[in-house]
Motif scaffolding. Structure first.
Motif, PDB file in Angstrom:
ATOM      1  N   ASN A 150       0.807  -1.220   0.000  1.00  0.00           N
ATOM      2  CA  ASN A 150       0.000   0.000   0.000  1.00  0.00           C
ATOM      3  C   ASN A 150       0.845   1.277   0.000  1.00  0.00           C
ATOM      4  OD1 ASN A 150       0.201  -1.584   2.501  1.00  0.00           O
ATOM      5  ND2 ASN A 150      -0.452   0.298   3.505  1.00  0.00           N
ATOM      6  N   GLU A 151       2.093   1.216   0.513  1.00  0.00           N
ATOM      7  CA  GLU A 151       2.890   2.448   0.583  1.00  0.00           C
ATOM      8  C   GLU A 151       3.745   2.664  -0.656  1.00  0.00           C
ATOM      9  OE1 GLU A 151       4.857   3.408   4.220  1.00  0.00           O
ATOM     10  OE2 GLU A 151       3.421   2.248   5.390  1.00  0.00           O
ATOM     11  N   THR A 152       4.375   1.598  -1.133  1.00  0.00           N
ATOM     12  CA  THR A 152       5.294   1.742  -2.271  1.00  0.00           C
ATOM     13  C   THR A 152       4.661   1.279  -3.577  1.00  0.00           C
ATOM     14  OG1 THR A 152       6.130  -0.479  -1.901  1.00  0.00           O
ATOM     15  CG2 THR A 152       7.313   1.326  -0.812  1.00  0.00           C
ATOM     16  N   GLY A 153       3.607   0.458  -3.486  1.00  0.00           N
ATOM     17  CA  GLY A 153       2.995  -0.110  -4.695  1.00  0.00           C
ATOM     18  C   GLY A 153       3.746  -1.330  -5.219  1.00  0.00           C
ATOM     19  N   VAL A 154       4.852  -1.723  -4.559  1.00  0.00           N
ATOM     20  CA  VAL A 154       5.660  -2.846  -5.061  1.00  0.00           C
ATOM     21  C   VAL A 154       4.823  -4.134  -5.074  1.00  0.00           C
ATOM     22  CG1 VAL A 154       7.669  -4.326  -4.585  1.00  0.00           C
ATOM     23  CG2 VAL A 154       7.857  -1.836  -4.342  1.00  0.00           C
ATOM     24  N   ILE A 155       4.899  -4.824  -6.224  1.00  0.00           N
ATOM     25  CA  ILE A 155       4.112  -6.054  -6.426  1.00  0.00           C
ATOM     26  C   ILE A 155       4.976  -7.267  -6.095  1.00  0.00           C
ATOM     27  CG2 ILE A 155       2.881  -7.441  -8.163  1.00  0.00           C
ATOM     28  CD1 ILE A 155       2.362  -4.767  -9.689  1.00  0.00           C
ATOM     29  N   PHE A 156       4.425  -8.180  -5.319  1.00  0.00           N
ATOM     30  CA  PHE A 156       5.172  -9.385  -4.958  1.00  0.00           C
ATOM     31  C   PHE A 156       4.893 -10.511  -5.970  1.00  0.00           C
ATOM     32  CE2 PHE A 156       5.485  -8.332  -0.115  1.00  0.00           C
ATOM     33  CZ  PHE A 156       6.643  -7.613  -0.360  1.00  0.00           C
ATOM     34  N   PRO A 157       5.851 -11.449  -6.110  1.00  0.00           N
ATOM     35  CA  PRO A 157       5.684 -12.546  -7.097  1.00  0.00           C
ATOM     36  C   PRO A 157       4.743 -13.631  -6.564  1.00  0.00           C
ATOM     37  CG  PRO A 157       7.790 -12.749  -5.970  1.00  0.00           C
ATOM     38  CD  PRO A 157       7.150 -11.524  -5.424  1.00  0.00           C
ATOM     39  N   ILE A 158       3.465 -13.324  -6.575  1.00  0.00           N
ATOM     40  CA  ILE A 158       2.460 -14.180  -5.936  1.00  0.00           C
ATOM     41  C   ILE A 158       2.409 -15.577  -6.560  1.00  0.00           C
ATOM     42  CG2 ILE A 158      -0.056 -14.380  -5.558  1.00  0.00           C
ATOM     43  CD1 ILE A 158       1.493 -12.362  -3.734  1.00  0.00           C
ATOM     44  N   GLU A 159       2.573 -15.640  -7.881  1.00  0.00           N
ATOM     45  CA  GLU A 159       2.479 -16.944  -8.542  1.00  0.00           C
ATOM     46  C   GLU A 159       3.606 -17.872  -8.080  1.00  0.00           C
ATOM     47  OE1 GLU A 159       1.873 -16.562 -12.737  1.00  0.00           O
ATOM     48  OE2 GLU A 159       2.045 -18.722 -13.025  1.00  0.00           O
ATOM     49  N   GLU A 160       4.809 -17.328  -8.063  1.00  0.00           N
ATOM     50  CA  GLU A 160       5.981 -18.116  -7.643  1.00  0.00           C
ATOM     51  C   GLU A 160       5.860 -18.531  -6.175  1.00  0.00           C
ATOM     52  OE1 GLU A 160       9.224 -15.620  -8.952  1.00  0.00           O
ATOM     53  OE2 GLU A 160      10.631 -17.165  -8.222  1.00  0.00           O
ATOM     54  N   ILE A 161       5.415 -17.598  -5.353  1.00  0.00           N
ATOM     55  CA  ILE A 161       5.275 -17.885  -3.915  1.00  0.00           C
ATOM     56  C   ILE A 161       4.248 -19.003  -3.723  1.00  0.00           C
ATOM     57  CG2 ILE A 161       4.512 -16.934  -1.685  1.00  0.00           C
ATOM     58  CD1 ILE A 161       5.440 -14.143  -2.763  1.00  0.00           C
ATOM     59  N   GLY A 162       3.130 -18.873  -4.427  1.00  0.00           N
ATOM     60  CA  GLY A 162       2.052 -19.864  -4.298  1.00  0.00           C
ATOM     61  C   GLY A 162       2.506 -21.256  -4.704  1.00  0.00           C
ATOM     62  N   LYS A 163       3.314 -21.317  -5.772  1.00  0.00           N
ATOM     63  CA  LYS A 163       3.782 -22.640  -6.236  1.00  0.00           C
ATOM     64  C   LYS A 163       4.633 -23.305  -5.155  1.00  0.00           C
ATOM     65  CE  LYS A 163       3.700 -21.861 -11.180  1.00  0.00           C
ATOM     66  NZ  LYS A 163       4.453 -21.230 -12.256  1.00  0.00           N
ATOM     67  N   ILE A 164       5.505 -22.524  -4.545  1.00  0.00           N
ATOM     68  CA  ILE A 164       6.380 -23.067  -3.487  1.00  0.00           C
ATOM     69  C   ILE A 164       5.523 -23.559  -2.317  1.00  0.00           C
ATOM     70  CG2 ILE A 164       8.075 -22.398  -1.712  1.00  0.00           C
ATOM     71  CD1 ILE A 164       9.302 -20.530  -3.844  1.00  0.00           C
ATOM     72  N   LEU A 165       4.558 -22.742  -1.929  1.00  0.00           N
ATOM     73  CA  LEU A 165       3.737 -23.095  -0.762  1.00  0.00           C
ATOM     74  C   LEU A 165       2.887 -24.331  -1.055  1.00  0.00           C
ATOM     75  CD1 LEU A 165       2.691 -19.498   0.284  1.00  0.00           C
ATOM     76  CD2 LEU A 165       4.251 -21.015   1.520  1.00  0.00           C
ATOM     77  N   HIS A 166       2.295 -24.372  -2.226  1.00  0.00           N
ATOM     78  CA  HIS A 166       1.424 -25.509  -2.544  1.00  0.00           C
ATOM     79  C   HIS A 166       2.218 -26.809  -2.664  1.00  0.00           C
ATOM     80  CE1 HIS A 166      -2.374 -23.109  -3.847  1.00  0.00           C
ATOM     81  NE2 HIS A 166      -2.083 -23.007  -2.578  1.00  0.00           N
ATOM     82  N   ALA A 167       3.458 -26.696  -3.141  1.00  0.00           N
ATOM     83  CA  ALA A 167       4.297 -27.908  -3.230  1.00  0.00           C
ATOM     84  C   ALA A 167       4.548 -28.477  -1.828  1.00  0.00           C
ATOM     85  CB  ALA A 167       5.612 -27.568  -3.915  1.00  0.00           C
ATOM     86  N   ARG A 168       4.491 -27.588  -0.820  1.00  0.00           N
ATOM     87  CA  ARG A 168       4.700 -28.040   0.577  1.00  0.00           C
ATOM     88  C   ARG A 168       3.382 -28.243   1.320  1.00  0.00           C
ATOM     89  NH1 ARG A 168      10.034 -26.564   2.318  1.00  0.00           N
ATOM     90  NH2 ARG A 168       9.383 -27.415   4.325  1.00  0.00           N
ATOM     91  N   GLY A 169       2.279 -28.123   0.607  1.00  0.00           N
ATOM     92  CA  GLY A 169       0.963 -28.338   1.233  1.00  0.00           C
ATOM     93  C   GLY A 169       0.569 -27.246   2.214  1.00  0.00           C
ATOM     94  N   ILE A 170       1.069 -26.008   1.982  1.00  0.00           N
ATOM     95  CA  ILE A 170       0.782 -24.892   2.909  1.00  0.00           C
ATOM     96  C   ILE A 170      -0.262 -23.974   2.280  1.00  0.00           C
ATOM     97  CG2 ILE A 170       1.798 -22.858   4.050  1.00  0.00           C
ATOM     98  CD1 ILE A 170       4.474 -24.462   4.007  1.00  0.00           C
ATOM     99  N   LEU A 171      -1.242 -23.590   3.074  1.00  0.00           N
ATOM    100  CA  LEU A 171      -2.284 -22.680   2.589  1.00  0.00           C
ATOM    101  C   LEU A 171      -1.678 -21.313   2.273  1.00  0.00           C
ATOM    102  CD1 LEU A 171      -5.390 -23.159   4.912  1.00  0.00           C
ATOM    103  CD2 LEU A 171      -5.293 -23.547   2.430  1.00  0.00           C
ATOM    104  N   PHE A 172      -2.219 -20.668   1.242  1.00  0.00           N
ATOM    105  CA  PHE A 172      -1.686 -19.362   0.836  1.00  0.00           C
ATOM    106  C   PHE A 172      -2.810 -18.331   0.758  1.00  0.00           C
ATOM    107  CE2 PHE A 172       0.462 -16.881  -2.856  1.00  0.00           C
ATOM    108  CZ  PHE A 172       0.891 -15.905  -1.967  1.00  0.00           C
ATOM    109  N   HIS A 173      -2.639 -17.285   1.559  1.00  0.00           N
ATOM    110  CA  HIS A 173      -3.566 -16.142   1.497  1.00  0.00           C
ATOM    111  C   HIS A 173      -2.820 -14.922   0.981  1.00  0.00           C
ATOM    112  CE1 HIS A 173      -4.983 -12.314   3.460  1.00  0.00           C
ATOM    113  NE2 HIS A 173      -6.047 -12.661   2.782  1.00  0.00           N
ATOM    114  N   THR A 174      -3.465 -14.157   0.112  1.00  0.00           N
ATOM    115  CA  THR A 174      -2.856 -12.891  -0.295  1.00  0.00           C
ATOM    116  C   THR A 174      -3.827 -11.737  -0.063  1.00  0.00           C
ATOM    117  OG1 THR A 174      -1.641 -11.710  -2.016  1.00  0.00           O
ATOM    118  CG2 THR A 174      -3.489 -13.039  -2.781  1.00  0.00           C
TER     119      THR A 174
END
Ligand code: PLP
Length: 400
Positions: A150-174
């Motif tokens: 919200n302050e800088t507008g910087v976008i995080f790599p949500i797709e890449e993060i989600g793939k890593i988390l799902h491979a480990r069976g971890i829930l992902f909220h954004t």
């Protein structure tokens, strides 16, 4: 004097079409969606239409959309649901730059014995993938990583993060509160399980939010009571606001289909002109990968509060990461996490534009702001070398 509103990441004006869509639900169509009679049924039908409009904006199925009271409620619900539906897992992973809706909720859970990990960012506010890999384990119930800051507008790599988390069976909220309506979102292609939206950031009213929950995700409601939202969020529906949000999503989808280049060009014009005419000014955050409407600029050796007050005299609204204006005693936790020097944090100003922002308004800011910076610097009783010491003392005093 006409207001020049450049604080759209704080809140947006409600679109006239949204107001128009909402009005009948305050007057003749006041039924309760849960009632058996036709009068209530009409309202029920309109809620479902709004659900479909919201779903369409983010590529979801209507039944994956839960209406909430705000972005904060959506964020709290996502994390609470994850830990309650996985009672054996006691770890929550998030970042140091989240909104307080996530950070303070994690602190609250930490006080109840949950393990919370806050991932660092680099000096450009970018996500640290290695830190994520190191922090997740079999005990991790959920990772909550914001889509854009919200302050800088910087976008995080949500797709890449989600793939890593799902491979480990971890829930992902954004937390996509700052993203919805600003850049396209397609949950069909994004490995996220839950995603938060807030109405008042995309020209709908305040007091309405959405939590997207992917079909098949285990879910525990946060508000318990009636059977509204199929038992996933109790409480009589805020029909007018839901209808308004549906309309706002429809409008946002149309705007996004035209692309975001015009908005980004206005922001870039503002940024380039200010950097050129104000010495010792820097942009905070990764300029290559951020929301098209946001710029955070630090004007060193000046206080952000003073800049905002002077801009306000010209009818220009912006916000600052310095302490007083951020409503807390400490200056921006986001800029601190990025390791921005104190002299720059205190002089930071965030300009956040919208599709209603005009070229004329931007030109007016370019005309007005540089003389303000020069004037404020000329008043400063401190040499630049002393300014940092002064700010550190000020922060220490505020924290006492
Ligand atoms: N998340 C982010 C990134 C935000 O910017 C905000 C509001 O500023 C929120 C959550 C909270 O949303 P709401 O104001 O609807 O509770």
């Amino acid at each position: 004097m006409k207001t020049i509103y450049l604080d759209n990441n704080a809140t947006t004006p409600v679109a006239p079409e949204v107001v128009e869509a909402m009005l009948p639900y305050f007057t003749e169509l006041y039924g309760n969606a849960s009632s058996m009679h036709t009068f209530g049924g009409q309202v029920h039908g309109r809620i479902e239409q709004a659900r479909a409009q919201v779903a369409e904006l983010i590529g979801a199925e209507p039944e994956e959309i839960i209406f909430t009271g705000c972005g904060t409620e959506s964020d709290n619900t996502a994390i609470m649901s994850a830990v309650e539906s996985n009672p054996a897992k006691r770890r929550i992973v998030t970042t140091r730059v989240e909104h307080s809706a996530i950070l303070n909720f994690c602190k609250h859970l930490a006080a109840k014995g949950y393990h919370t990990t806050y991932l660092p960012v680099d000096t450009l506010g970018r996500f640290n993938m290695d830190a994520l890999l190191e922090s997740i384990d079999d005990q991790t119930a959920i990772a909550s990583v914001m889509y854009a800051n919200n302050e800088t507008g910087v976008i995080f790599p949500i797709e890449e993060i989600g793939k890593i988390l799902h491979a480990r069976g971890i829930l992902f909220h954004t937390d996509a509160v700052q993203v919805a309506g600003k850049i396209p979102i397609n949950v069909k292609q994004l490995p996220v399980d839950m995603l938060s939206i807030s109405g008042h950031k995309l020209h709908a009213p305040k007091g309405i939010g959405v939590l997207y929950v992917r079909k098949g995700t285990r879910f525990c409601p946060y508000l318990i009571g009636g059977h509204q939202e199929k038992g996933r969020r109790a409480g009589t529906e805020n029909v007018a606001a839901i209808v308004g949000l549906g309309k706002a999503c429809e409008l946002a989808r149309k705007e996004l289909s035209k692309g975001t280049a015009a908005l980004a060009a206005l922001r870039d014009r503002l940024e380039a002109a200010l950097l050129e005419s104000c010495p010792d000014a820097v942009v905070n955050g990764d300029r290559e990968n951020r929301l098209p409407n946001t710029t955070s600029i630090s004007f060193e050796y000046v206080e952000g509060e003073a800049i905002l007050l002077r801009l306000n005299e010209f009818g220009i609204c912006a916000s600052s990461g310095s302490a007083c204006t951020s409503g807390s005693l400490q200056p921006s936790h986001v800029l601190r996490a990025m390791g921005i020097p104190y002299t720059a944090i205190h002089g930071s100003v965030r300009f956040s534009l919208s599709n209603y922002t005009t070229q004329k308004e931007i030109e007016r800011v370019i005309e007005v702001l540089p003389p303000i910076i020069r004037e404020l610097r000329s008043y400063s009783p401190f040499g630049r070398d002393k300014f940092e010491q002064y700010l550190c003392r000020l922060d220490a005093a505020r924290a006492d």
